[in-house]
Write a protein that holds these residues in place. Structure first.
Motif, mmCIF file in Angstrom:
data_model
loop_
_atom_site.group_PDB
_atom_site.id
_atom_site.type_symbol
_atom_site.label_atom_id
_atom_site.label_comp_id
_atom_site.label_asym_id
_atom_site.label_seq_id
_atom_site.Cartn_x
_atom_site.Cartn_y
_atom_site.Cartn_z
ATOM 1 N N HIS A 205 -8.186 -3.306 -0.718
ATOM 2 C CA HIS A 205 -8.081 -2.133 0.372
ATOM 3 C C HIS A 205 -8.342 -0.764 -0.288
ATOM 4 C CE1 HIS A 205 -6.081 0.694 3.099
ATOM 5 N NE2 HIS A 205 -5.723 1.427 1.971
ATOM 6 N N PHE A 206 -8.057 -0.831 -1.586
ATOM 7 C CA PHE A 206 -8.334 0.562 -2.210
ATOM 8 C C PHE A 206 -9.755 0.410 -2.816
ATOM 9 C CE2 PHE A 206 -3.621 0.938 -2.322
ATOM 10 C CZ PHE A 206 -3.623 2.197 -2.018
ATOM 11 N N VAL B 73 -4.246 -5.499 -1.828
ATOM 12 C CA VAL B 73 -3.996 -4.044 -2.275
ATOM 13 C C VAL B 73 -5.253 -3.745 -3.093
ATOM 14 C CG1 VAL B 73 -2.831 -2.328 -3.235
ATOM 15 C CG2 VAL B 73 -1.422 -3.924 -2.011
ATOM 16 N N GLU C 248 1.003 4.191 -2.951
ATOM 17 C CA GLU C 248 0.604 5.489 -2.323
ATOM 18 C C GLU C 248 1.812 6.470 -3.022
ATOM 19 O OE1 GLU C 248 -0.288 5.264 1.795
ATOM 20 O OE2 GLU C 248 -2.469 5.245 1.206
ATOM 21 N N ILE D 5 0.943 -1.288 -0.020
ATOM 22 C CA ILE D 5 -0.131 0.204 0.097
ATOM 23 C C ILE D 5 0.859 1.179 0.073
ATOM 24 C CG2 ILE D 5 -1.776 1.316 1.441
ATOM 25 C CD1 ILE D 5 -3.039 -1.288 2.251
#
Length: 362
Positions: A182-183, A179, A151, A147
Motif C-alpha cells: 500500500h505505502f 501494508v 499512520e 494502515i
C-alpha cells in the motif's frame, strides 16, 4: 471469518490486558491505549518501552497511574517515543487467534527490542474483532487497521518510515506485506526500513489446505485429497490474502521507483502449523519480481543450493540482492510456529535491518 482468523479464541481470558504487569512487564513499561481505525473502530494497542530507556526514566514513569490511557500523548512514555531522534520502532502484527498478550507474543516483544534496548520501541495492536478491538475481521478490515496504526506512528508519534520495521507472524505476515505494498504504491512512495516475516504463507487457498491449529488439528487439509470437494468448500472463504502476489508487486514497485527495500523471511522446518515450503514459495515470487527474467521454482532451488550458507543445526540462509533491495530467507531447523518469535534470530533480523538503514543514511 473464524476459520481464517480464529479471533474468538482469546487465550488471555483470565488476565487483564490493561494490567501488562501481569504479563511480566515492569510498571508502566507498557502503555495500553487505543488507535482509531480509518473507518471509525477503536483498536486496542500496547506501546512497549525498550528496557534500557525505561531504566533511565524509571522514577518518572512509575509515578504515573497505570492501566488503560485515554490520552497517550500526555504520557511520558509517548514523549520518549516521539521526541528522541534515535527512536526506532517495530510495528508488530500478530497471527491468528489470541490477543496482544497471548502466549509467545510477550517474549517476541522482548526479542524485537533486545538488539538496542535504549532505542527500539514496539507497537503492537489487536485487529478488529480480536481481544478488546471493535468489529469483525476481514481482509480489507485488517489492512485498514494496520494502515491506521502505521499512520498513527508516522503522523502522531512522528517516527519517520525509515526508522520503522514492520514485523509479522503467521497471518500478520500477510498484513505486513499488504501494508508494505500500500505505502510503496503511494505518490511519492513511502518505504520503511524493512520487514521481518515469520512463518508466512503463500495465500489462503494454499494455507487452509495445509494449516493445522496448534500443529495438530487440520482445517481443510483432509479434504485436499478430494479436489472437487475442497474447491467447493474453498468458495466459502471470502478472503484470499495472496501474499505471493503482494510481495511481487511490492518489490516491483520498489525496483521501478529505485527505492531501497529489505525483507527477511524466517521459517522453522518443525513448524507444524504452517509448513515451511510456504516461505520458499514467497521467496521464489520475490526473486522473480527482482529479476528481469523469471526463473522456475526448480531452477531457483538449484541456484539456492549452490549459494546458500549452511549453518548446521541452525539451518540455512539464502540472500538475493539487486542494486536496490535484499530479500533474505532463513530456514531454521527448529523453532516451531511460535517459539521462534522469542529467539535471537528475530533480534538479529531487526538489528541487521536497522544497521543497514543507518549505513544508507550516513
Amino acid at each position: 471469518a473464524h476459520i481464517v482468523y480464529l479471533h474468538k479464541i482469546q487465550m488471555t481470558w483470565f488476565k487483564d490486558l490493561n494490567k501488562p504487569e501481569s504479563f511480566g512487564f515492569l510498571r508502566n513499561q507498557v502503555t495500553p491505549f487505543s488507535i482509531k481505525s480509518s473507518d471509525g473502530g477503536a483498536l486496542y494497542a500496547w506501546h512497549i518501552l525498550p528496557l534500557e530507556l525505561f531504566r533511565q526514566h524509571e522514577s518518572t514513569l512509575i509515578e504515573e497511574d497505570s492501566g488503560f490511557v485515554h490520552n497517550i500523548e500526555s504520557r511520558n512514555a509517548f514523549k520518549l517515543l516521539r521526541n528522541a531522534p534515535e527512536t526506532r520502532l517495530v510495528i508488530h502484527m500478530h497471527g491468528a487467534a489470541g490477543t496482544v498478550g497471548s502466549d509467545y507474543r510477550v517474549p517476541n516483544y522482548r526479542a524485537l527490542s533486545a538488539g538496542d534496548p535504549e532505542n527500539i520501541h514496539v507497537l503492537t495492536f489487536d485487529y478488529r474483532g480480536f481481544g478488546r478491538s471493535q468489529g469483525t475481521p476481514s481482509e480489507q478490515g485488517l489492512i485498514l487497521d494496520a494502515i491506521s496504526v502505521v499512520e498513527w506512528a508516522m503522523k502522531t508519534a512522528g517516527v519517520p518510515p525509515s526508522q520503522i520495521i514492520l514485523f509479522g507472524q503467521s497471518i500478520g505476515t500477510a498484513v505486513s506485506l499488504a501494508v508494505s505494498e500500500h505505502f510503496a504504491l503511494q505518490t511519492p512512495p513511502v518505504l520503511f526500513a524493512g520487514a521481518v516475516l515469520v512463518a508466512s504463507f503463500a495465500d489462503v487457498a494454499t494455507l487452509v489446505a495445509t494449516y493445522r491449529v496448534a500443529g495438530s488439528i487440520p482445517l481443510l487439509s483432509p479434504l485436499a485429497r478430494f479436489p472437487w470437494l475442497f474447491r467447493y468448500l474453498s468458495t466459502f472463504i471470502c478472503d484470499s490474502w495472496s501474499s505471493k502476489d503482494r510481495i511481487a508487486r511490492y518489490i516491483q514497485a520498489s525496483e521501478q521507483n529505485s527505492e531501497k527495500y529489505r525483507l527477511t523471511l524466517i521459517h522453522a522446518e518443525d513448524d507444524w502449523d504452517i509448513p515451511w515450503h510456504h516461505t520458499e514459495i514467497l521467496f521464489w515470487n520475490a526473486v522473480n519480481a527482482m529479476n528481469t527474467q523469471n526463473v522456475s521454482y526448480e531452477e531457483l532451488e538449484r541456484k539456492k543450493s549452490e549459494s546458500k550458507t549452511y549453518l548446521g543445526a541452525a539451518g540455512s540462509i539464502t540472500e538475493w540482492r539487486t542494486e536496490h533491495g535484499i530479500v533474505r530467507e532463513e530456514i531454521l531447523k527448529t523453532g516451531l510456529h511460535d517459539v521462534v518469535m522469542g529467539n535471537p534470530v528475530v533480534s538479529m533480523a531487526v538489528m541487521r535491518i536497522f544497521a543497514d538503514t543507518c549505513l544508507r543514511t550516513e
